[in-house]
Design an enzyme around this catalytic site. Structure first.
Site, mmCIF file in Angstrom:
data_model
loop_
_atom_site.group_PDB
_atom_site.id
_atom_site.type_symbol
_atom_site.label_atom_id
_atom_site.label_comp_id
_atom_site.label_asym_id
_atom_site.label_seq_id
_atom_site.Cartn_x
_atom_site.Cartn_y
_atom_site.Cartn_z
ATOM 1 N N ASP A 111 0.868 -1.179 0.000
ATOM 2 C CA ASP A 111 0.000 0.000 0.000
ATOM 3 C C ASP A 111 0.902 1.225 0.000
ATOM 4 O O ASP A 111 1.654 1.453 0.942
ATOM 5 C CB ASP A 111 -0.859 -0.062 1.268
ATOM 6 C CG ASP A 111 -1.725 1.171 1.465
ATOM 7 O OD1 ASP A 111 -1.599 2.154 0.702
ATOM 8 O OD2 ASP A 111 -2.532 1.144 2.414
ATOM 9 N N ILE A 112 0.825 2.021 -1.048
ATOM 10 C CA ILE A 112 1.750 3.150 -1.205
ATOM 11 C C ILE A 112 1.553 4.213 -0.108
ATOM 12 O O ILE A 112 2.474 4.962 0.194
ATOM 13 C CB ILE A 112 1.637 3.746 -2.628
ATOM 14 C CG1 ILE A 112 2.916 4.505 -3.011
ATOM 15 C CG2 ILE A 112 0.401 4.634 -2.780
ATOM 16 C CD1 ILE A 112 3.036 4.829 -4.491
ATOM 17 N N ASN A 170 -7.046 12.201 -11.087
ATOM 18 C CA ASN A 170 -7.792 12.532 -12.297
ATOM 19 C C ASN A 170 -7.643 14.032 -12.550
ATOM 20 O O ASN A 170 -7.078 14.744 -11.726
ATOM 21 C CB ASN A 170 -9.246 12.070 -12.214
ATOM 22 C CG ASN A 170 -9.911 12.570 -10.954
ATOM 23 O OD1 ASN A 170 -9.803 13.752 -10.614
ATOM 24 N ND2 ASN A 170 -10.564 11.675 -10.227
ATOM 25 N N GLY A 178 -9.726 4.206 -5.984
ATOM 26 C CA GLY A 178 -8.426 3.544 -6.115
ATOM 27 C C GLY A 178 -7.364 4.185 -5.253
ATOM 28 O O GLY A 178 -7.610 4.610 -4.120
ATOM 29 N N VAL A 179 -6.183 4.293 -5.821
ATOM 30 C CA VAL A 179 -5.048 4.795 -5.060
ATOM 31 C C VAL A 179 -5.257 6.274 -4.683
ATOM 32 O O VAL A 179 -4.843 6.721 -3.610
ATOM 33 C CB VAL A 179 -3.726 4.544 -5.833
ATOM 34 C CG1 VAL A 179 -3.591 5.425 -7.057
ATOM 35 C CG2 VAL A 179 -2.532 4.682 -4.927
ATOM 36 N N ASP A 180 -5.949 7.019 -5.527
ATOM 37 C CA ASP A 180 -6.257 8.426 -5.271
ATOM 38 C C ASP A 180 -7.064 8.572 -3.969
ATOM 39 O O ASP A 180 -6.716 9.376 -3.081
ATOM 40 C CB ASP A 180 -7.058 8.959 -6.477
ATOM 41 C CG ASP A 180 -7.162 10.475 -6.533
ATOM 42 O OD1 ASP A 180 -6.461 11.145 -5.763
ATOM 43 O OD2 ASP A 180 -7.959 10.961 -7.357
ATOM 44 N N SER A 229 -2.524 4.258 -14.312
ATOM 45 C CA SER A 229 -3.480 3.841 -15.365
ATOM 46 C C SER A 229 -3.845 2.355 -15.351
ATOM 47 O O SER A 229 -4.632 1.919 -16.194
ATOM 48 C CB SER A 229 -2.991 4.215 -16.775
ATOM 49 O OG SER A 229 -3.113 5.612 -16.997
ATOM 50 N N GLY A 280 -5.512 0.648 -13.114
ATOM 51 C CA GLY A 280 -6.753 0.334 -12.411
ATOM 52 C C GLY A 280 -7.936 0.616 -13.320
ATOM 53 O O GLY A 280 -8.029 0.057 -14.422
ATOM 54 N N VAL A 281 -8.790 1.527 -12.903
ATOM 55 C CA VAL A 281 -9.994 1.818 -13.703
ATOM 56 C C VAL A 281 -9.660 2.387 -15.081
ATOM 57 O O VAL A 281 -10.488 2.303 -15.984
ATOM 58 C CB VAL A 281 -10.989 2.760 -12.968
ATOM 59 C CG1 VAL A 281 -11.543 2.087 -11.732
ATOM 60 C CG2 VAL A 281 -10.352 4.085 -12.614
HETATM 61 P P1 ADP Z 1 -5.973 4.737 -12.611
HETATM 62 O O1 ADP Z 1 -7.216 5.569 -12.641
HETATM 63 O O2 ADP Z 1 -4.730 5.519 -13.013
HETATM 64 O O3 ADP Z 1 -6.114 3.433 -13.340
HETATM 65 P P2 ADP Z 1 -6.356 3.424 -10.028
HETATM 66 O O4 ADP Z 1 -6.260 4.031 -8.686
HETATM 67 O O5 ADP Z 1 -7.681 2.903 -10.453
HETATM 68 O O6 ADP Z 1 -5.756 4.499 -11.053
HETATM 69 O O7 ADP Z 1 -5.314 2.237 -10.146
HETATM 70 C C1 ADP Z 1 -3.941 2.394 -10.290
HETATM 71 C C2 ADP Z 1 -3.256 1.241 -9.600
HETATM 72 O O8 ADP Z 1 -3.137 1.546 -8.209
HETATM 73 C C3 ADP Z 1 -4.021 -0.072 -9.679
HETATM 74 O O9 ADP Z 1 -3.102 -1.091 -10.025
HETATM 75 C C4 ADP Z 1 -4.533 -0.277 -8.251
HETATM 76 O O10 ADP Z 1 -4.591 -1.647 -7.914
HETATM 77 C C5 ADP Z 1 -3.444 0.386 -7.464
HETATM 78 N N1 ADP Z 1 -3.764 0.781 -6.080
HETATM 79 C C6 ADP Z 1 -4.974 0.983 -5.483
HETATM 80 N N2 ADP Z 1 -4.805 1.340 -4.194
HETATM 81 C C7 ADP Z 1 -3.458 1.369 -3.959
HETATM 82 C C8 ADP Z 1 -2.627 1.644 -2.830
HETATM 83 N N3 ADP Z 1 -3.152 1.993 -1.643
HETATM 84 N N4 ADP Z 1 -1.264 1.560 -2.983
HETATM 85 C C9 ADP Z 1 -0.717 1.229 -4.163
HETATM 86 N N5 ADP Z 1 -1.442 0.960 -5.269
HETATM 87 C C10 ADP Z 1 -2.790 1.022 -5.173
#
Ligand code: ADP
Length: 204
Positions: A39-40, A56, A64-66, A154, A156-157
């Protein structure tokens, strides 16, 4: 996998909380690339450091990560993002660009926000994804950041195929091979982590 480049001992005095899981590659004699699962928002290291947010264009949070980064950093991050001027209505960070803010409650110095392409919507997503990585690294360098951690932008979604994304991510980091002490990828899912490792042993 070929991990002949993974032996980095006494490389630096820094340590990360996630380092037990990390695979190390050399970028240059003074710079390492580390790939780990995790988890970043938990990533920290001794030194001037930044995590990258896959945001975004509005920069006002998302899933997601955001979402995870905004929850962990606290409300002040949202306020800092809101104060980034709009370049057109609702757009603070156009796709492929990057912006920097403080990290507030996160255990790093800064957050670098970038917007990767939506794979099935944007023309030439490979150009935009490379531009995202490149602009993050440029901004980090300009701000004298020594340690940078990326998620899989990019992937994830936004639907980017993992192998193609890994090749772009790793080859772009390689362009900056003497600029940072360490560049990390902190990957949330097993399969993306495996793809990144495989690509790194091919390219580095
Ligand atoms: P995007 O819209 O750029 O695709 P996302 O957040 O949907 O962004 O996904 C980007 C990547 O981050 C995905 O591989 C997702 O699994 C990953 N991700 C989601 N939560 C975390 C986190 N807490 N730490 C690291 N990576 C994460």
């Amino acid at each position: 996998f070929n991990f002949h480049k993974t032996l980095i001992t006494n490389f630096s005095s820094s340590s990360t909380r996630l380092s037990h899981n990390s695979h190390n590659f050399f970028l240059s004699s003074s710079s390492a690339l580390k790939i780990q699962k995790g988890d970043i928002t938990q990533w920290s290291i001794d030194g001037t450091s930044a995590i990258v947010n896959a945001a975004n264009e509005g920069m006002l949070g998302g899933g997601g990560v955001d979402g995870a980064i905004h929850r962990a950093a606290g409300r002040e991050l949202l306020a800092a993002c809101r104060s980034v001027p709009e370049v057109r209505p609702g757009v603070r960070c156009p796709t492929g660009e990057a912006k920097i803010t403080p990290a507030f409650k996160l255990p790093v110095s800064h957050v670098i926000h970038t917007v990767g392409p939506i794979y099935n919507i944007h023309d030439h997503p490979e150009v935009l994804l490379r531009s995202s990585y490149r602009n993050c690294l440029r901004l980090a360098k300009e701000n004298n950041i020594q340690y940078v951690a990326f998620p899989a932008i990019s992937c994830g979604v936004f639907g980017y195929p993992f192998e193609e994304a890994a090749a772009i991510a790793l080859s772009t980091v390689k362009e900056f091979s003497t600029d940072f002490k360490e560049v990390h990828f902190v990957l949330f899912s097993d399969n993306i982590y495996e793809v990144w490792l495989e690509k790194a042993s091919e390219l580095l």
